[in-house]
Design a protein around this motif. Structure first.
Motif, PDB file in Angstrom:
ATOM      1  N   ASP A 121       9.009 -19.610 -12.095  1.00  0.00           N
ATOM      2  CA  ASP A 121       9.647 -18.370 -12.518  1.00  0.00           C
ATOM      3  C   ASP A 121      10.212 -17.664 -11.296  1.00  0.00           C
ATOM      4  O   ASP A 121       9.712 -17.836 -10.176  1.00  0.00           O
ATOM      5  N   GLY A 122      11.242 -16.890 -11.513  1.00  0.00           N
ATOM      6  CA  GLY A 122      11.842 -16.078 -10.467  1.00  0.00           C
ATOM      7  C   GLY A 122      11.919 -14.641 -10.929  1.00  0.00           C
ATOM      8  O   GLY A 122      11.894 -14.356 -12.123  1.00  0.00           O
ATOM      9  N   SER A 123      12.006 -13.739  -9.955  1.00  0.00           N
ATOM     10  CA  SER A 123      12.052 -12.317 -10.265  1.00  0.00           C
ATOM     11  C   SER A 123      12.892 -11.609  -9.216  1.00  0.00           C
ATOM     12  O   SER A 123      12.917 -12.018  -8.060  1.00  0.00           O
ATOM     13  N   SER A 124      13.587 -10.575  -9.633  1.00  0.00           N
ATOM     14  CA  SER A 124      14.201  -9.696  -8.647  1.00  0.00           C
ATOM     15  C   SER A 124      14.132  -8.273  -9.160  1.00  0.00           C
ATOM     16  O   SER A 124      14.226  -8.017 -10.352  1.00  0.00           O
ATOM     17  N   ARG A 125      13.866  -7.374  -8.245  1.00  0.00           N
ATOM     18  CA  ARG A 125      13.719  -5.951  -8.551  1.00  0.00           C
ATOM     19  C   ARG A 125      15.055  -5.295  -8.242  1.00  0.00           C
ATOM     20  O   ARG A 125      15.281  -4.819  -7.147  1.00  0.00           O
ATOM     21  N   GLY A 126      15.941  -5.361  -9.203  1.00  0.00           N
ATOM     22  CA  GLY A 126      17.345  -5.051  -8.980  1.00  0.00           C
ATOM     23  C   GLY A 126      18.028  -6.404  -8.876  1.00  0.00           C
ATOM     24  O   GLY A 126      17.403  -7.404  -8.553  1.00  0.00           O
ATOM     25  N   ASN A 127      19.291  -6.448  -9.191  1.00  0.00           N
ATOM     26  CA  ASN A 127      19.964  -7.743  -9.184  1.00  0.00           C
ATOM     27  C   ASN A 127      21.372  -7.569  -8.626  1.00  0.00           C
ATOM     28  O   ASN A 127      22.302  -7.399  -9.395  1.00  0.00           O
ATOM     29  N   PRO A 128      21.537  -7.527  -7.301  1.00  0.00           N
ATOM     30  CA  PRO A 128      20.573  -7.986  -6.287  1.00  0.00           C
ATOM     31  C   PRO A 128      19.554  -6.912  -5.894  1.00  0.00           C
ATOM     32  O   PRO A 128      19.736  -5.736  -6.160  1.00  0.00           O
ATOM     33  N   GLY A 131      11.516 -12.637  -5.659  1.00  0.00           N
ATOM     34  CA  GLY A 131      10.478 -13.607  -5.335  1.00  0.00           C
ATOM     35  C   GLY A 131      10.415 -14.695  -6.385  1.00  0.00           C
ATOM     36  O   GLY A 131      11.002 -14.578  -7.461  1.00  0.00           O
ATOM     37  N   TYR A 132       9.719 -15.754  -6.032  1.00  0.00           N
ATOM     38  CA  TYR A 132       9.508 -16.834  -6.993  1.00  0.00           C
ATOM     39  C   TYR A 132       8.032 -17.176  -7.044  1.00  0.00           C
ATOM     40  O   TYR A 132       7.270 -16.865  -6.125  1.00  0.00           O
ATOM     41  N   GLY A 133       7.658 -17.826  -8.125  1.00  0.00           N
ATOM     42  CA  GLY A 133       6.312 -18.345  -8.289  1.00  0.00           C
ATOM     43  C   GLY A 133       6.380 -19.707  -8.944  1.00  0.00           C
ATOM     44  O   GLY A 133       7.257 -19.957  -9.776  1.00  0.00           O
ATOM     45  N   ALA A 134       5.474 -20.584  -8.549  1.00  0.00           N
ATOM     46  CA  ALA A 134       5.397 -21.914  -9.153  1.00  0.00           C
ATOM     47  C   ALA A 134       3.940 -22.347  -9.210  1.00  0.00           C
ATOM     48  O   ALA A 134       3.153 -22.024  -8.313  1.00  0.00           O
ATOM     49  N   VAL A 135       3.597 -23.047 -10.264  1.00  0.00           N
ATOM     50  CA  VAL A 135       2.275 -23.640 -10.414  1.00  0.00           C
ATOM     51  C   VAL A 135       2.482 -25.134 -10.648  1.00  0.00           C
ATOM     52  O   VAL A 135       3.238 -25.525 -11.538  1.00  0.00           O
ATOM     53  N   LEU A 136       1.824 -25.948  -9.830  1.00  0.00           N
ATOM     54  CA  LEU A 136       1.885 -27.397  -9.962  1.00  0.00           C
ATOM     55  C   LEU A 136       0.526 -27.892 -10.416  1.00  0.00           C
ATOM     56  O   LEU A 136      -0.500 -27.483  -9.845  1.00  0.00           O
ATOM     57  N   ARG A 137       0.514 -28.776 -11.402  1.00  0.00           N
ATOM     58  CA  ARG A 137      -0.740 -29.345 -11.907  1.00  0.00           C
ATOM     59  C   ARG A 137      -0.642 -30.866 -11.946  1.00  0.00           C
ATOM     60  O   ARG A 137       0.363 -31.417 -12.407  1.00  0.00           O
ATOM     61  N   TYR A 138      -1.726 -31.483 -11.506  1.00  0.00           N
ATOM     62  CA  TYR A 138      -1.823 -32.936 -11.500  1.00  0.00           C
ATOM     63  C   TYR A 138      -3.255 -33.311 -11.851  1.00  0.00           C
ATOM     64  O   TYR A 138      -4.199 -32.744 -11.299  1.00  0.00           O
ATOM     65  N   THR A 139      -3.423 -34.248 -12.770  1.00  0.00           N
ATOM     66  CA  THR A 139      -4.746 -34.757 -13.106  1.00  0.00           C
ATOM     67  C   THR A 139      -4.869 -36.143 -12.496  1.00  0.00           C
ATOM     68  O   THR A 139      -4.069 -37.039 -12.810  1.00  0.00           O
ATOM     69  N   ALA A 184      12.225 -21.337  -7.093  1.00  0.00           N
ATOM     70  CA  ALA A 184      10.916 -21.727  -7.628  1.00  0.00           C
ATOM     71  C   ALA A 184      10.883 -23.232  -7.884  1.00  0.00           C
ATOM     72  O   ALA A 184       9.928 -23.922  -7.506  1.00  0.00           O
ATOM     73  N   ALA A 185      11.924 -23.747  -8.523  1.00  0.00           N
ATOM     74  CA  ALA A 185      11.982 -25.186  -8.804  1.00  0.00           C
ATOM     75  C   ALA A 185      12.112 -25.989  -7.516  1.00  0.00           C
ATOM     76  O   ALA A 185      11.474 -27.035  -7.355  1.00  0.00           O
ATOM     77  N   ILE A 186      12.917 -25.504  -6.589  1.00  0.00           N
ATOM     78  CA  ILE A 186      13.095 -26.192  -5.302  1.00  0.00           C
ATOM     79  C   ILE A 186      11.769 -26.282  -4.558  1.00  0.00           C
ATOM     80  O   ILE A 186      11.367 -27.359  -4.103  1.00  0.00           O
ATOM     81  N   ALA A 187      11.094 -25.162  -4.410  1.00  0.00           N
ATOM     82  CA  ALA A 187       9.837 -25.133  -3.663  1.00  0.00           C
ATOM     83  C   ALA A 187       8.809 -26.080  -4.281  1.00  0.00           C
ATOM     84  O   ALA A 187       8.109 -26.812  -3.566  1.00  0.00           O
ATOM     85  N   ALA A 188       8.732 -26.086  -5.601  1.00  0.00           N
ATOM     86  CA  ALA A 188       7.758 -26.948  -6.280  1.00  0.00           C
ATOM     87  C   ALA A 188       8.087 -28.421  -6.061  1.00  0.00           C
ATOM     88  O   ALA A 188       7.205 -29.215  -5.719  1.00  0.00           O
ATOM     89  N   LEU A 189       9.340 -28.800  -6.250  1.00  0.00           N
ATOM     90  CA  LEU A 189       9.716 -30.205  -6.078  1.00  0.00           C
ATOM     91  C   LEU A 189       9.611 -30.643  -4.622  1.00  0.00           C
ATOM     92  O   LEU A 189       9.193 -31.769  -4.334  1.00  0.00           O
ATOM     93  N   GLU A 190       9.967 -29.756  -3.698  1.00  0.00           N
ATOM     94  CA  GLU A 190       9.860 -30.103  -2.272  1.00  0.00           C
ATOM     95  C   GLU A 190       8.412 -30.233  -1.817  1.00  0.00           C
ATOM     96  O   GLU A 190       8.132 -30.872  -0.806  1.00  0.00           O
ATOM     97  N   ALA A 191       7.481 -29.651  -2.566  1.00  0.00           N
ATOM     98  CA  ALA A 191       6.056 -29.745  -2.209  1.00  0.00           C
ATOM     99  C   ALA A 191       5.460 -31.113  -2.540  1.00  0.00           C
ATOM    100  O   ALA A 191       4.392 -31.462  -2.019  1.00  0.00           O
TER     101      ALA A 191
END
Length: 160
Positions: A8-15, A19-27, A54-61
């Motif tokens: 997910d992404g968020s901005s307080r005003g646009n622009p 910030g972004y947030g990501a959760v990665l899960r692996y079993t 958010a998607a970039i950071a998660a995939l690059e991780a």
């Protein structure tokens, strides 16, 4: 290796601050769930740029090629892949169907590169509808966007 990612992404005003947030899960093969959270804030950016980050950071991780399911409440991100908009943008030299420059080409190129080693499936999820991991990503994104100014990065692609 199968990884489920929520973003997910968020901005307080646009622009504004964002910030972004990501959760990665692996079993793992033993049935043990591994979870990792990522987030970062930026001093001045847009909501769409944070959805992409958010998607970039998660995939690059990810350290090795994986089967990945990316869940996002951003139709902008999900439809770009599921409806093959990115293919057309690339064919047209980063112009949209109206022959106008595509917004955020720096991040689209980075996202395409981050997704390339993986088998990625893009899944749209309705935002703020009670999906636990989507709500957690929203919390991470908002917290990152509202962090003290000293913790916020510059978004060179936006500012430049």
């Amino acid at each position: 290796m199968r990884v489920v990612i929520y973003t997910d992404g968020s901005s307080r005003g646009n622009p504004g601050p964002g910030g972004y947030g990501a959760v990665l899960r692996y079993t793992d093969p033993a049935g043990v769930l591994h979870e990792r959270e990522l987030s970062q804030g930026y001093a001045r950016t847009t909501n769409n740029r944070m959805e992409l980050m958010a998607a970039i950071a998660a995939l690059e991780a990810l350290k090795r090629p994986c089967e990945v399911e990316v869940h996002s409440d951003s139709q902008y991100v999900v439809n770009a892949f599921n409806q093959h908009w990115v293919d057309g943008w690339q064919r047209r030299g980063w112009k949209n169907a109206k022959k106008e420059p595509v917004k955020n080409p720096d991040l689209w190129k980075r996202l395409i590169a981050a997704a390339k080693p993986h088998d990625v499936r893009w899944v749209w999820v309705r935002g703020h509808a009670g999906a636990e991991l989507n709500e957690r990503c929203d919390q991470l994104a908002v917290a990152a966007a509202t962090a003290p100014v000293a913790q916020l990065l510059g978004d060179e692609g936006f500012e430049g």
